[in-house]
Design a protein around this motif. Structure first.
Motif, PDB file in Angstrom:
ATOM      1  N   ARG A 160       0.824  -1.219   0.000  1.00 22.43           N
ATOM      2  CA  ARG A 160       0.000   0.000   0.000  1.00 22.43           C
ATOM      3  C   ARG A 160       0.853   1.263   0.000  1.00 22.43           C
ATOM      4  O   ARG A 160       0.393   2.332  -0.407  1.00 22.43           O
ATOM      5  N   ASN A 161       2.081   1.136   0.456  1.00 22.61           N
ATOM      6  CA  ASN A 161       3.000   2.270   0.437  1.00 22.61           C
ATOM      7  C   ASN A 161       3.849   2.318  -0.834  1.00 22.61           C
ATOM      8  O   ASN A 161       4.784   3.116  -0.945  1.00 22.61           O
ATOM      9  N   GLY A 162       3.525   1.396  -1.764  1.00 20.79           N
ATOM     10  CA  GLY A 162       4.222   1.406  -3.035  1.00 20.79           C
ATOM     11  C   GLY A 162       5.515   0.630  -3.069  1.00 20.79           C
ATOM     12  O   GLY A 162       6.290   0.743  -4.030  1.00 20.79           O
ATOM     13  N   ASN A 163       5.755  -0.181  -2.038  1.00 16.99           N
ATOM     14  CA  ASN A 163       6.994  -0.953  -1.948  1.00 16.99           C
ATOM     15  C   ASN A 163       6.728  -2.439  -2.220  1.00 16.99           C
ATOM     16  O   ASN A 163       5.603  -2.914  -2.048  1.00 16.99           O
ATOM     17  N   PRO A 164       7.742  -3.194  -2.635  1.00 14.18           N
ATOM     18  CA  PRO A 164       7.558  -4.638  -2.791  1.00 14.18           C
ATOM     19  C   PRO A 164       7.104  -5.263  -1.472  1.00 14.18           C
ATOM     20  O   PRO A 164       7.593  -4.894  -0.395  1.00 14.18           O
ATOM     21  N   GLY A 165       6.134  -6.177  -1.556  1.00 11.59           N
ATOM     22  CA  GLY A 165       5.605  -6.803  -0.359  1.00 11.59           C
ATOM     23  C   GLY A 165       5.532  -8.301  -0.491  1.00 11.59           C
ATOM     24  O   GLY A 165       5.343  -8.837  -1.597  1.00 11.59           O
ATOM     25  N   GLN A 166       5.696  -9.000   0.625  1.00 10.11           N
ATOM     26  CA  GLN A 166       5.684 -10.452   0.623  1.00 10.11           C
ATOM     27  C   GLN A 166       4.296 -10.984   0.317  1.00 10.11           C
ATOM     28  O   GLN A 166       3.285 -10.500   0.837  1.00 10.11           O
ATOM     29  N   VAL A 167       4.256 -12.002  -0.555  1.00  6.28           N
ATOM     30  CA  VAL A 167       2.993 -12.655  -0.900  1.00  6.28           C
ATOM     31  C   VAL A 167       3.179 -14.157  -0.823  1.00  6.28           C
ATOM     32  O   VAL A 167       4.299 -14.671  -0.942  1.00  6.28           O
ATOM     33  N   ILE A 168       2.065 -14.854  -0.629  1.00  8.69           N
ATOM     34  CA  ILE A 168       2.070 -16.307  -0.568  1.00  8.69           C
ATOM     35  C   ILE A 168       1.555 -16.837  -1.899  1.00  8.69           C
ATOM     36  O   ILE A 168       0.469 -16.482  -2.352  1.00  8.69           O
ATOM     37  N   GLY A 169       2.350 -17.682  -2.497  1.00  4.78           N
ATOM     38  CA  GLY A 169       1.999 -18.220  -3.809  1.00  4.78           C
ATOM     39  C   GLY A 169       3.261 -18.434  -4.602  1.00  4.78           C
ATOM     40  O   GLY A 169       4.365 -18.142  -4.142  1.00  4.78           O
ATOM     41  N   HIS A 170       3.080 -18.940  -5.818  1.00  9.00           N
ATOM     42  CA  HIS A 170       4.264 -19.167  -6.635  1.00  9.00           C
ATOM     43  C   HIS A 170       3.920 -18.918  -8.093  1.00  9.00           C
ATOM     44  O   HIS A 170       2.827 -19.237  -8.563  1.00  9.00           O
ATOM     45  N   ALA A 171       4.863 -18.327  -8.794  1.00 10.42           N
ATOM     46  CA  ALA A 171       4.711 -18.073 -10.223  1.00 10.42           C
ATOM     47  C   ALA A 171       6.093 -17.860 -10.807  1.00 10.42           C
ATOM     48  O   ALA A 171       7.080 -17.711 -10.083  1.00 10.42           O
ATOM     49  N   ASP A 172       6.154 -17.840 -12.115  1.00 11.42           N
ATOM     50  CA  ASP A 172       7.421 -17.564 -12.773  1.00 11.42           C
ATOM     51  C   ASP A 172       7.866 -16.135 -12.475  1.00 11.42           C
ATOM     52  O   ASP A 172       7.040 -15.231 -12.289  1.00 11.42           O
ATOM     53  N   TRP A 173       9.161 -15.944 -12.449  1.00 12.24           N
ATOM     54  CA  TRP A 173       9.747 -14.625 -12.204  1.00 12.24           C
ATOM     55  C   TRP A 173       9.188 -13.625 -13.236  1.00 12.24           C
ATOM     56  O   TRP A 173       9.180 -13.876 -14.432  1.00 12.24           O
ATOM     57  N   GLY A 174       8.676 -12.502 -12.728  1.00 12.84           N
ATOM     58  CA  GLY A 174       8.178 -11.452 -13.602  1.00 12.84           C
ATOM     59  C   GLY A 174       6.713 -11.570 -13.977  1.00 12.84           C
ATOM     60  O   GLY A 174       6.181 -10.696 -14.678  1.00 12.84           O
ATOM     61  N   THR A 175       6.031 -12.626 -13.517  1.00 13.59           N
ATOM     62  CA  THR A 175       4.612 -12.789 -13.832  1.00 13.59           C
ATOM     63  C   THR A 175       3.800 -11.633 -13.261  1.00 13.59           C
ATOM     64  O   THR A 175       3.963 -11.257 -12.096  1.00 13.59           O
TER      65      THR A 175
END
Length: 300
Positions: A256-271
């Motif tokens: 919400r502050n515009g910074n990268p944030g940790q998420v749960i899940g998996h996908a290819d890099w850059g998805t």
């Protein structure tokens, strides 16, 4: 310091069954007024004479418009055989006629060339920009333009019926930027009989279909009431074609502050995908090693 935007901070989608005779912009303006919304937009223009699904985004949902615009859309339309018009639809003057009428089998065979990846030239009367001006403005001034062909994905194009020798009803599912009028024009040319659109209707657009739509009369009748507010669909529907990641509480704060944030899940890099917390969209961005790097943040 920028001027504060007037209106309510209402967010979501209102799906309108656009009637013939009004522009898409006029519908958006009516919805914006009826909901007293600070911000509104639509996901794909319909010609003034066209009817059907016009997805109107309010507030933060406008940030999801590109994903609905890029999605597949379904149109049903009737082609008049034997005449070409200056606008490629029934609103324009007839510029050429033909007595030739193809058989059903000839029409079926010709449709094959308009499926899959095709190149399509927009109508002379279209919103395409030519040296900074709209093609339809130049066309009204009598200028004939050499418009460049554009790529279009046509997933489905089938004949639904043949009311009589002069008409054929079709259904098309296509990607972004398709012109039904160009299909009618080019099909008529391929058949040697000429053609233009008599009427067209958008049945669905991405995740939204006619069953979810309200009439413009309903918008006017329920304007500025809780009843119309209750018809709003969640902005998250505009993200259904993207993968969803669950943000951690700490990750949601960072996003919400515009910074990268940790998420749960998996996908290819850059998805590209979207992060949610308790089912509510937090941000859209690109997945990189357990974090979502935001490109759009939802402020609610």
């Amino acid at each position: 310091m920028g001027r504060a935007r007037k209106g309510r901070a209402v967010s979501g989608w209102l799906i309108v069954d656009k009637p013939a005779g009004v522009t898409s912009t006029a519908v958006v303006n009516k919805v914006k007024w009826a909901l007293e919304a600070a911000k509104a937009g639509h996901a794909g223009t319909l010609d003034p004479d066209a009817t059907g699904v016009l997805a109107v985004a309010l507030g933060e949902a406008t940030k999801t418009i590109p994903y609905v615009t890029d999605a597949l859309k379904c149109y049903r339309f009737r082609v008049v055989l034997g005449a070409a018009t200056e606008t490629d639809d029934a609103s324009g003057a007839v510029i050429a006629t033909s007595a030739l009428r193809p058989t059903d089998a000839q029409i079926e065979a010709a449709l094959a060339a308009f499926r899959g990846d095709i190149m399509q030239v927009p109508p002379q009367y279209s919103a395409v920009k030519v040296e900074g001006e709209r093609a339809y403005d130049l066309a009204r001034e009598g200028e004939v333009m050499d418009l460049a062909a554009r790529p279009l994905w046509v997933e489905r194009l089938v004949m639904l019926g043949r009311p009589d020798a002069d008409h054929v009803d079709l259904e098309m599912v296509c990607g972004k930027g398709g012109y039904v009028r160009s299909i009618a024009r080019d099909l008529g040319a391929a058949l040697g009989c000429l053609g233009h659109v008599e009427w067209l209707r958008r049945e669905w657009s991405g995740p939204f279909d006619a069953d979810q739509a309200v009439t413009l009369e309903t918008v006017e009748t329920e304007a500025r009431t809780e009843a119309l507010d209750a018809r709003l669909l969640p902005l998250e529907l505009g993200l259904q074609d993207l993968p969803e990641f669950n943000a951690t509480p700490e990750g949601a704060v960072r996003l919400r502050n515009g910074n990268p944030g940790q998420v749960i899940g998996h996908a290819d890099w850059g998805t590209e995908g979207w992060a949610s917390l308790n089912g509510q969209a937090v941000a859209v961005g690109h997945y990189r090693g357990g974090e979502l790097h935001p490109s759009r943040v939802f402020n609610r």
